[in-house]
Design a protein around this motif. Structure first.
Motif, mmCIF file in Angstrom:
data_model
loop_
_atom_site.group_PDB
_atom_site.id
_atom_site.type_symbol
_atom_site.label_atom_id
_atom_site.label_comp_id
_atom_site.label_asym_id
_atom_site.label_seq_id
_atom_site.Cartn_x
_atom_site.Cartn_y
_atom_site.Cartn_z
ATOM 1 N N GLY A 174 5.675 3.118 1.553
ATOM 2 C CA GLY A 174 4.952 1.873 1.394
ATOM 3 C C GLY A 174 4.847 1.150 2.723
ATOM 4 O O GLY A 174 5.801 1.140 3.501
ATOM 5 N N VAL A 175 3.687 0.578 2.974
ATOM 6 C CA VAL A 175 3.530 -0.400 4.049
ATOM 7 C C VAL A 175 3.354 -1.710 3.315
ATOM 8 O O VAL A 175 2.435 -1.850 2.497
ATOM 9 C CB VAL A 175 2.331 -0.085 4.959
ATOM 10 C CG1 VAL A 175 2.176 -1.164 6.024
ATOM 11 C CG2 VAL A 175 2.492 1.287 5.603
ATOM 12 N N THR A 176 4.268 -2.649 3.557
ATOM 13 C CA THR A 176 4.356 -3.827 2.705
ATOM 14 C C THR A 176 4.487 -5.118 3.499
ATOM 15 O O THR A 176 4.838 -5.111 4.673
ATOM 16 C CB THR A 176 5.592 -3.729 1.781
ATOM 17 O OG1 THR A 176 6.778 -3.783 2.580
ATOM 18 C CG2 THR A 176 5.598 -2.455 0.978
ATOM 19 N N PHE A 177 4.231 -6.206 2.814
ATOM 20 C CA PHE A 177 4.616 -7.525 3.283
ATOM 21 C C PHE A 177 5.402 -8.151 2.146
ATOM 22 O O PHE A 177 4.878 -8.346 1.050
ATOM 23 C CB PHE A 177 3.411 -8.396 3.641
ATOM 24 C CG PHE A 177 3.836 -9.798 4.019
ATOM 25 C CD1 PHE A 177 4.493 -10.035 5.223
ATOM 26 C CD2 PHE A 177 3.618 -10.849 3.160
ATOM 27 C CE1 PHE A 177 4.909 -11.320 5.562
ATOM 28 C CE2 PHE A 177 4.030 -12.149 3.486
ATOM 29 C CZ PHE A 177 4.678 -12.366 4.691
ATOM 30 N N THR A 178 6.680 -8.416 2.398
ATOM 31 C CA THR A 178 7.592 -8.947 1.395
ATOM 32 C C THR A 178 7.960 -10.368 1.812
ATOM 33 O O THR A 178 8.837 -10.555 2.673
ATOM 34 C CB THR A 178 8.849 -8.063 1.280
ATOM 35 O OG1 THR A 178 8.440 -6.699 1.174
ATOM 36 C CG2 THR A 178 9.689 -8.445 0.081
ATOM 37 N N PRO A 179 7.284 -11.397 1.273
ATOM 38 C CA PRO A 179 7.429 -12.761 1.781
ATOM 39 C C PRO A 179 8.875 -13.261 1.837
ATOM 40 O O PRO A 179 9.256 -13.908 2.809
ATOM 41 C CB PRO A 179 6.605 -13.606 0.813
ATOM 42 C CG PRO A 179 5.730 -12.678 0.072
ATOM 43 C CD PRO A 179 6.359 -11.330 0.137
ATOM 44 N N TRP A 180 9.681 -12.990 0.830
ATOM 45 C CA TRP A 180 11.037 -13.529 0.784
ATOM 46 C C TRP A 180 11.992 -12.846 1.771
ATOM 47 O O TRP A 180 13.098 -13.307 1.962
ATOM 48 C CB TRP A 180 11.617 -13.450 -0.627
ATOM 49 C CG TRP A 180 11.672 -12.070 -1.201
ATOM 50 C CD1 TRP A 180 12.730 -11.189 -1.093
ATOM 51 C CD2 TRP A 180 10.675 -11.404 -1.953
ATOM 52 N NE1 TRP A 180 12.428 -10.014 -1.744
ATOM 53 C CE2 TRP A 180 11.163 -10.120 -2.288
ATOM 54 C CE3 TRP A 180 9.405 -11.764 -2.397
ATOM 55 C CZ2 TRP A 180 10.424 -9.205 -3.027
ATOM 56 C CZ3 TRP A 180 8.685 -10.837 -3.131
ATOM 57 C CH2 TRP A 180 9.194 -9.589 -3.436
ATOM 58 N N MET A 181 11.546 -11.771 2.427
ATOM 59 C CA MET A 181 12.372 -11.098 3.423
ATOM 60 C C MET A 181 12.080 -11.579 4.845
ATOM 61 O O MET A 181 12.752 -11.186 5.775
ATOM 62 C CB MET A 181 12.206 -9.580 3.338
ATOM 63 C CG MET A 181 12.773 -8.985 2.089
ATOM 64 S SD MET A 181 12.628 -7.188 2.137
ATOM 65 C CE MET A 181 13.418 -6.751 0.598
ATOM 66 N N HIS A 182 11.073 -12.433 4.989
ATOM 67 C CA HIS A 182 10.710 -12.944 6.326
ATOM 68 C C HIS A 182 11.300 -14.328 6.534
ATOM 69 O O HIS A 182 11.493 -15.081 5.671
ATOM 70 C CB HIS A 182 9.192 -12.993 6.492
ATOM 71 C CG HIS A 182 8.601 -11.640 6.658
ATOM 72 N ND1 HIS A 182 8.318 -11.072 7.873
ATOM 73 C CD2 HIS A 182 8.252 -10.711 5.726
ATOM 74 C CE1 HIS A 182 7.819 -9.870 7.708
ATOM 75 N NE2 HIS A 182 7.762 -9.619 6.415
ATOM 76 N N SER A 204 0.891 -1.157 0.000
ATOM 77 C CA SER A 204 0.000 0.000 0.000
ATOM 78 C C SER A 204 0.929 1.206 0.000
ATOM 79 O O SER A 204 2.088 1.099 0.407
ATOM 80 C CB SER A 204 -0.901 0.005 1.240
ATOM 81 O OG SER A 204 -0.125 0.141 2.407
ATOM 82 N N ARG A 205 0.458 2.361 -0.468
ATOM 83 C CA ARG A 205 1.344 3.521 -0.556
ATOM 84 C C ARG A 205 0.624 4.805 -0.174
ATOM 85 O O ARG A 205 -0.561 4.973 -0.413
ATOM 86 C CB ARG A 205 1.909 3.669 -1.960
ATOM 87 C CG ARG A 205 2.834 2.541 -2.320
ATOM 88 C CD ARG A 205 3.776 2.886 -3.451
ATOM 89 N NE ARG A 205 4.563 1.704 -3.742
ATOM 90 C CZ ARG A 205 4.177 0.736 -4.548
ATOM 91 N NH1 ARG A 205 3.061 0.810 -5.206
ATOM 92 N NH2 ARG A 205 4.944 -0.314 -4.728
ATOM 93 N N LEU A 206 1.403 5.731 0.396
ATOM 94 C CA LEU A 206 0.937 7.078 0.699
ATOM 95 C C LEU A 206 2.141 8.004 0.653
ATOM 96 O O LEU A 206 3.288 7.544 0.574
ATOM 97 C CB LEU A 206 0.245 7.135 2.063
ATOM 98 C CG LEU A 206 1.077 6.776 3.288
ATOM 99 C CD1 LEU A 206 0.532 7.521 4.502
ATOM 100 C CD2 LEU A 206 0.998 5.278 3.562
#
Length: 136
Positions: free
Chosen positions: A128-136, A117-119
């Motif tokens: 950005g408020v994000t969920f980046t699967p490969w970084m978890h 999401s972005r603002l």
């Protein structure tokens, strides 16, 4: 909202050649080009990703058009804050909206698998408020 980490940061570029010369040759940051015009370094200590993001690509990812809207200030840089889950991105959007912030992009799964999401911040950063699967 609970931020897990800074997923990435970098300038939003308007002149790709000048940006590559400054950040790559000038500062010596090794940059890879996984997509035309998008230069990144995912191995720079202190940040998960540092990338030069062309304005046209930021506009396309945020608004679905290569042109940045005239009624929205043009950002100088981007920063993404990663949260723990995909659902936490939508929760963050609701929290930010309830607090009166203008969300430019609702929680959306990008073609590369990241949910964003972005603002704009008051300083003009594309946040950005994000969920980046490969970084978890």
């Amino acid at each position: 909202m609970e931020i897990s980490f800074v997923a990435g940061f970098g300038p939003i570029t308007r002149d790709g050649d000048a940006a590559r010369a400054f950040w790559g040759a000038g500062l010596g940051i090794t940059l890879e080009e996984p997509a035309p015009g998008y230069l990144t370094n995912d191995d720079l200590d202190g940040v998960k990703a540092f990338a030069l993001w062309p304005l046209s690509q930021a506009a396309d990812s945020t608004f679905g058009s290569a042109q940045w809207p005239a009624d929205v200030p043009v950002p100088q840089a981007w920063v993404e804050f990663d949260v723990a889950t995909v659902g936490a991105v939508a929760d963050a959007v609701a929290e930010l909206t309830a607090a009166g912030h203008r969300v430019l992009k609702e929680a959306t799964e990008e073609p590369w698998g990241q949910t964003t999401s972005r603002l704009l911040s008051p300083e003009g950063l594309l946040v950005g408020v994000t969920f980046t699967p490969w970084m978890h």
